[in-house]
Design a protein around this motif. Sequence first.
Motif, short mmCIF file in Angstrom:
data_model
loop_
_atom_site.label_atom_id
_atom_site.label_comp_id
_atom_site.label_asym_id
_atom_site.label_seq_id
_atom_site.Cartn_x
_atom_site.Cartn_y
_atom_site.Cartn_z
N LEU A 217 -11.85 3.57 -7.70
CA LEU A 217 -10.74 3.53 -6.68
C LEU A 217 -9.64 4.31 -6.85
CD1 LEU A 217 -12.18 0.25 -6.96
CD2 LEU A 217 -11.32 -0.01 -4.73
N ARG A 218 -9.14 4.98 -5.99
CA ARG A 218 -7.79 5.40 -5.82
C ARG A 218 -6.89 4.30 -5.45
NH1 ARG A 218 -3.92 8.69 -1.78
NH2 ARG A 218 -2.20 8.77 -3.10
N HIS A 219 -5.74 3.84 -6.07
CA HIS A 219 -4.96 2.63 -5.35
C HIS A 219 -4.50 2.83 -3.98
CE1 HIS A 219 -1.52 5.30 -5.33
NE2 HIS A 219 -1.98 5.76 -6.40
N SER A 220 -4.22 1.77 -3.53
CA SER A 220 -3.81 1.60 -2.06
C SER A 220 -2.22 2.24 -1.87
CB SER A 220 -3.52 0.04 -1.44
OG SER A 220 -3.55 -0.12 -0.15
N GLU A 221 -1.74 2.15 -0.70
CA GLU A 221 -0.77 2.96 -0.21
C GLU A 221 0.63 2.46 -0.95
OE1 GLU A 221 0.52 4.27 3.94
OE2 GLU A 221 1.57 2.21 3.71
N PRO A 222 1.56 3.29 -1.69
CA PRO A 222 2.57 2.71 -2.41
C PRO A 222 3.66 2.72 -1.61
CG PRO A 222 2.10 4.94 -2.98
CD PRO A 222 1.07 4.72 -1.95
N MET A 223 4.84 1.96 -2.05
CA MET A 223 5.92 1.98 -1.15
C MET A 223 6.81 3.25 -1.42
SD MET A 223 9.34 -0.71 -1.51
CE MET A 223 8.35 -2.00 -0.65
N LYS A 224 7.42 4.07 -0.47
CA LYS A 224 8.20 5.06 -0.64
C LYS A 224 9.64 4.53 -1.33
CE LYS A 224 6.07 7.60 3.23
NZ LYS A 224 6.23 8.28 4.31
N SER A 225 10.05 5.01 -2.33
CA SER A 225 11.01 4.73 -3.23
C SER A 225 12.06 5.64 -3.10
CB SER A 225 10.77 4.16 -4.50
OG SER A 225 9.51 3.18 -4.36
N ASN A 226 13.27 5.38 -3.47
CA ASN A 226 14.46 6.23 -3.67
C ASN A 226 14.58 6.21 -5.23
OD1 ASN A 226 16.80 7.88 -3.82
ND2 ASN A 226 17.86 6.74 -2.20
N PHE A 227 13.77 7.06 -6.01
CA PHE A 227 13.98 7.13 -7.37
C PHE A 227 15.29 7.44 -7.89
CE2 PHE A 227 9.13 7.95 -7.72
CZ PHE A 227 8.90 6.53 -7.64
N SER A 228 16.04 8.09 -6.90
CA SER A 228 17.51 8.71 -7.52
C SER A 228 18.37 7.71 -7.79
CB SER A 228 17.85 9.59 -6.56
OG SER A 228 18.07 9.24 -5.49
N GLU A 229 18.45 6.25 -7.10
CA GLU A 229 18.99 5.17 -7.32
C GLU A 229 18.84 4.38 -8.51
OE1 GLU A 229 19.70 3.45 -3.58
OE2 GLU A 229 20.60 5.11 -2.66
N SER A 230 17.90 4.68 -9.03
CA SER A 230 17.33 3.99 -10.26
C SER A 230 17.56 4.21 -11.45
CB SER A 230 15.83 3.67 -10.30
OG SER A 230 15.25 3.36 -11.69
N ASN A 231 17.91 3.54 -12.59
CA ASN A 231 18.46 3.91 -13.95
C ASN A 231 17.39 4.14 -14.86
OD1 ASN A 231 21.20 3.70 -13.18
ND2 ASN A 231 20.93 1.29 -13.61
N ASP A 232 16.15 3.67 -14.39
CA ASP A 232 14.93 3.94 -15.20
C ASP A 232 14.59 5.68 -15.36
OD1 ASP A 232 14.48 1.22 -15.55
OD2 ASP A 232 13.22 0.94 -13.90
N CYS A 233 13.69 5.70 -16.32
CA CYS A 233 13.45 7.24 -16.55
C CYS A 233 12.42 7.58 -15.67
CB CYS A 233 12.86 7.43 -17.97
SG CYS A 233 11.38 6.52 -18.31
N LEU A 234 11.93 8.55 -14.96
CA LEU A 234 11.04 8.81 -13.99
C LEU A 234 9.65 8.50 -14.26
CD1 LEU A 234 11.06 10.40 -11.19
CD2 LEU A 234 10.19 12.37 -12.76
N GLN A 235 9.30 8.57 -15.64
CA GLN A 235 7.80 7.94 -15.73
C GLN A 235 7.83 6.52 -15.71
OE1 GLN A 235 4.86 9.36 -16.53
NE2 GLN A 235 3.90 7.40 -16.70
N LEU A 236 8.78 5.85 -15.99
CA LEU A 236 8.88 4.12 -15.84
C LEU A 236 8.82 3.90 -14.36
CD1 LEU A 236 8.66 1.45 -17.23
CD2 LEU A 236 11.32 1.62 -17.29
N GLN A 237 9.62 4.71 -13.81
CA GLN A 237 9.97 4.30 -12.02
C GLN A 237 8.27 4.72 -11.36
OE1 GLN A 237 12.93 7.01 -10.30
NE2 GLN A 237 14.03 6.91 -12.11
N ASN A 238 7.72 5.74 -11.84
CA ASN A 238 6.40 5.84 -11.51
C ASN A 238 5.29 4.76 -11.75
OD1 ASN A 238 4.42 7.33 -10.15
ND2 ASN A 238 4.10 8.93 -11.99
N GLU A 239 5.52 4.42 -13.07
CA GLU A 239 4.48 3.21 -13.39
C GLU A 239 4.74 1.89 -12.54
OE1 GLU A 239 4.86 2.87 -17.52
OE2 GLU A 239 4.08 4.88 -18.13
N LYS A 240 6.06 1.75 -12.18
CA LYS A 240 6.76 0.57 -11.70
C LYS A 240 6.69 0.38 -9.91
CE LYS A 240 10.60 -1.27 -13.09
NZ LYS A 240 12.06 -1.15 -13.70
N GLN A 241 6.04 1.63 -9.57
CA GLN A 241 6.11 1.73 -7.86
C GLN A 241 5.07 0.69 -7.46
OE1 GLN A 241 4.38 5.52 -6.22
NE2 GLN A 241 6.00 5.58 -4.85
#
Length: 214
Positions: free
Chosen positions: A8-32
């Motif tokens: 399966l491809r996962h279900s629909e993710p939430m649209k996030s404003n990654f620019s406001e997070s202090n996490d690195c981009l990879q971690l943001q992607n993993e935590k979506q």
Amino acid sequence: MKTTIYMLRHSEPMKSNFSESNDCLQLQNEKQILSSEGEKRAEVLSEADELKDIDVVISSNYVRAMSTAKYIADKNNKEIIIEDGFGERRFGIDSWDELPKSFENKQLADENYKIESGESRSEVTTRMLNALNKILEQYNGKRIAVVSHGTGMNYLFIKLGVANILKDSILKFRFKGEEFFDGKYNAPELFKLEFEKKTLVNIENIRGEWNGKF
């Protein structure tokens, strides 16, 4: 004895404003996480007849994949097994504006193309295939649900010989001369793969009544 893998491809993710997070981009992607609609879709999908009597539930380590897998696990009274090998491609960038517009096409044209610490198509394919072979060996004859990601699944399908790269970097999905998928991923999307040992003997894109509910 056939081993059946529901990928399966996962279900629909939430649209996030990654620019406001202090996490690195990879971690943001993993935590979506999944959106509220994505949670509903994942639950509806888990009620599909094909996903009854599942023996093993496996997910990538990404939150949106695990959140999709939890409904299948709950319906079948199983624990979720985390397999990093089924994770999404790593881009190797610090912000999305660093990603070249031609990135996707370049990776399809050249399996070794990547950005710095990111992954090439070849590297993604290798870990996806290794993860697949691992579960085929470990759970021979079982019915297994695997929740993964669109790009990783595409690259695995290319390796399995059921997706071909056409000109203009378009993928065509065929098995034994018949098209089984139009290439347009829903969130979620479900495929049934049947193996005899490690040989793929059948693949289907499952789009039943549950798919029409979203």
